[in-house]
Design a protein around this motif. Sequence first.
Motif, short mmCIF file in Angstrom:
data_model
loop_
_atom_site.label_atom_id
_atom_site.label_comp_id
_atom_site.label_asym_id
_atom_site.label_seq_id
_atom_site.Cartn_x
_atom_site.Cartn_y
_atom_site.Cartn_z
N ALA A 123 25.16 4.58 -37.47
CA ALA A 123 24.56 3.42 -38.12
C ALA A 123 24.65 2.16 -37.27
CB ALA A 123 25.24 3.18 -39.48
N THR A 124 25.60 2.12 -36.33
CA THR A 124 25.81 0.92 -35.52
C THR A 124 24.90 0.88 -34.30
OG1 THR A 124 27.59 2.02 -34.32
CG2 THR A 124 28.20 0.71 -36.26
N TYR A 125 24.21 1.98 -33.98
CA TYR A 125 23.30 1.96 -32.85
C TYR A 125 22.05 1.15 -33.21
CZ TYR A 125 25.86 5.63 -30.27
OH TYR A 125 26.79 6.34 -29.57
N ALA A 126 21.38 0.62 -32.21
CA ALA A 126 20.17 -0.16 -32.45
C ALA A 126 19.02 0.43 -31.62
CB ALA A 126 20.39 -1.62 -32.08
N PRO A 127 18.08 1.12 -32.29
CA PRO A 127 18.05 1.46 -33.71
C PRO A 127 19.06 2.56 -34.04
CG PRO A 127 16.14 2.39 -32.60
CD PRO A 127 16.83 1.54 -31.59
N PRO A 128 19.41 2.68 -35.31
CA PRO A 128 20.44 3.66 -35.69
C PRO A 128 19.95 5.10 -35.56
CG PRO A 128 19.50 2.62 -37.63
CD PRO A 128 18.94 1.89 -36.45
N ILE A 129 20.90 6.02 -35.46
CA ILE A 129 20.60 7.45 -35.58
C ILE A 129 20.94 7.85 -37.01
CG2 ILE A 129 21.13 9.78 -34.77
CD1 ILE A 129 21.99 8.59 -32.12
N PRO A 130 19.99 8.39 -37.75
CA PRO A 130 20.29 8.79 -39.13
C PRO A 130 21.17 10.04 -39.16
CG PRO A 130 18.06 9.43 -38.56
CD PRO A 130 18.59 8.65 -37.39
N PRO A 131 21.79 10.32 -40.30
CA PRO A 131 22.57 11.56 -40.43
C PRO A 131 21.67 12.79 -40.42
CG PRO A 131 22.47 10.40 -42.52
CD PRO A 131 21.85 9.49 -41.52
N LEU A 132 22.24 13.89 -39.96
CA LEU A 132 21.53 15.17 -39.88
C LEU A 132 22.11 16.11 -40.93
CD1 LEU A 132 19.53 17.03 -38.35
CD2 LEU A 132 21.38 17.54 -36.74
N ALA A 133 21.26 16.81 -41.64
CA ALA A 133 21.72 17.74 -42.67
C ALA A 133 22.49 18.89 -42.05
CB ALA A 133 20.53 18.29 -43.45
N PRO A 134 23.60 19.32 -42.64
CA PRO A 134 24.34 20.47 -42.10
C PRO A 134 23.48 21.71 -41.92
CG PRO A 134 25.58 19.42 -43.87
CD PRO A 134 24.23 18.76 -43.85
N ALA A 135 22.52 21.90 -42.82
CA ALA A 135 21.66 23.08 -42.77
C ALA A 135 20.63 23.03 -41.66
CB ALA A 135 20.94 23.26 -44.11
N LYS A 136 20.66 21.98 -40.84
CA LYS A 136 19.66 21.83 -39.80
C LYS A 136 20.24 21.91 -38.38
CE LYS A 136 15.72 21.76 -41.80
NZ LYS A 136 14.66 22.75 -41.41
N PHE A 137 21.49 22.37 -38.24
CA PHE A 137 21.98 22.54 -36.87
C PHE A 137 23.13 23.52 -36.78
CE2 PHE A 137 24.92 19.26 -38.26
CZ PHE A 137 26.03 19.31 -37.42
N THR A 138 23.30 24.03 -35.55
CA THR A 138 24.43 24.89 -35.21
C THR A 138 25.37 24.15 -34.27
OG1 THR A 138 23.53 25.84 -33.17
CG2 THR A 138 22.83 26.87 -35.24
N GLY A 139 26.62 24.60 -34.20
CA GLY A 139 27.55 24.15 -33.17
C GLY A 139 27.63 25.18 -32.07
N SER A 140 27.96 24.74 -30.85
CA SER A 140 27.95 25.66 -29.70
C SER A 140 29.29 25.66 -28.98
CB SER A 140 26.85 25.25 -28.72
OG SER A 140 25.59 25.26 -29.35
N LEU A 141 29.62 26.82 -28.41
CA LEU A 141 30.87 27.01 -27.68
C LEU A 141 30.60 27.82 -26.42
CD1 LEU A 141 33.00 28.17 -30.76
CD2 LEU A 141 33.08 25.90 -29.69
N TYR A 142 31.47 27.66 -25.43
CA TYR A 142 31.38 28.48 -24.22
C TYR A 142 31.99 29.86 -24.49
CZ TYR A 142 30.49 24.37 -21.22
OH TYR A 142 29.95 23.26 -20.62
N ILE A 143 31.37 30.89 -23.89
CA ILE A 143 32.03 32.18 -23.78
C ILE A 143 32.36 32.49 -22.33
CG2 ILE A 143 31.25 33.28 -25.90
CD1 ILE A 143 28.97 34.55 -24.34
N ALA A 144 31.69 31.79 -21.39
CA ALA A 144 31.99 31.92 -19.97
C ALA A 144 32.01 30.51 -19.39
CB ALA A 144 30.95 32.77 -19.27
N GLU A 145 33.11 30.14 -18.74
CA GLU A 145 33.24 28.79 -18.21
C GLU A 145 34.09 28.83 -16.94
OE1 GLU A 145 34.82 24.35 -19.58
OE2 GLU A 145 35.79 26.16 -20.32
N GLY A 146 33.49 28.44 -15.81
CA GLY A 146 34.23 28.41 -14.57
C GLY A 146 34.84 29.76 -14.25
#
Length: 356
Positions: A250-273
């Motif tokens: 909300a503090t950004y200009a213009p702000p970034i609105p909230p995103l619904a939980p049902a609209k994104f995934t989280g990501s993790l590494y399975i191979a790194e370095g």
Amino acid sequence: MRRLAALVCLLVPLLIAVPARAAATPIQVYGSWHCGNDACIWGAVRDVSEFDQKNHWLIDRGDGRPSVNVVVLSFVHPVKLLHKTTDAQTLDGVPRGMTADIVNYFKSRGIRVMLSIGGITYTDAWNAALAENAAQFGRNAAEVAQRLGVGIEIDYEENSGADLAGLQSFIDAYRAVLPYDATGANQAARLTIDLAAGDRWLIDIGRKATADWLRTTAPVLDYANAMVPARQPSASAAIANWQEHLDGKATYAPPIPPLAPAKFTGSLYIAEGNKVLPECTGFGASLQNTTGTFVQTAAPNGAGTSSGLLGYMFWAAERPSTRGVTTLPPNTCEGGVGGGATAYSIPIPMPALRQS
């Protein structure tokens, strides 16, 4: 007195306030990006038997069931797709290794397949393709999706001065051919986008996508993937990144609105370095285990009505770089990714996704 004391002991716990927690929402998206055997170029046709020797863990977690329900073949070169280039590594705009045989290797096991356009290496190519003819670029992407029966992922990683008007034209052209399909039945209609791990990178793209393309009331894109950060995070850092999408800025200009939980995934590494990560080899010690409660119960904070992210994506199968650890034998991931598929009862094939 003893009876009274016993009665008090029974009643006191009922009078203590217990924080409310949302019921766990089943994970629906559980997949891996796939870089082929040449660091995400996919420049040569693969023999299916050879491919299976390197990647069998994706279709078999050890009991005959797949470890994932979606695989994203990465990456398609944007300008080559626009021009429908044919060269040593490309056929009619598509990397030569992304064949119908490889697509069907996964789809025949109930695993959804998508092609990712871009990646950090092809950022300038995204800019060039959008500037030259964004609408034709979108139509070409839709044609490939229909021909192979796959979805398309937008991986446009321009952090400053992204061509948002061009990206809008690309999406409009794609959707003119393949309208949004809430049922997910038409796999070619699946169109997703990659966003930063949190809201502090790819800010312009994140703002535009959240405000205009990922709304539950008028969806244009199916969902977003919050990508991996520069290195594997701790559980608390991963959750903090994902919470930024839920909260917006909300503090950004213009702000970034909230995103619904049902609209994104989280990501993790399975191979790194040079590390073999538990995300690949052992579910019990993995981040998909320790962050699982958050991913299944994260509450909406201004967008959407249902709790829980869509699920997890993993970076990346086979050989994401020319150096370091890969998911080639013996570092295959049926114990980590596959273990999570069992622990979370991942549905295969992927069901129709939550829309709110």
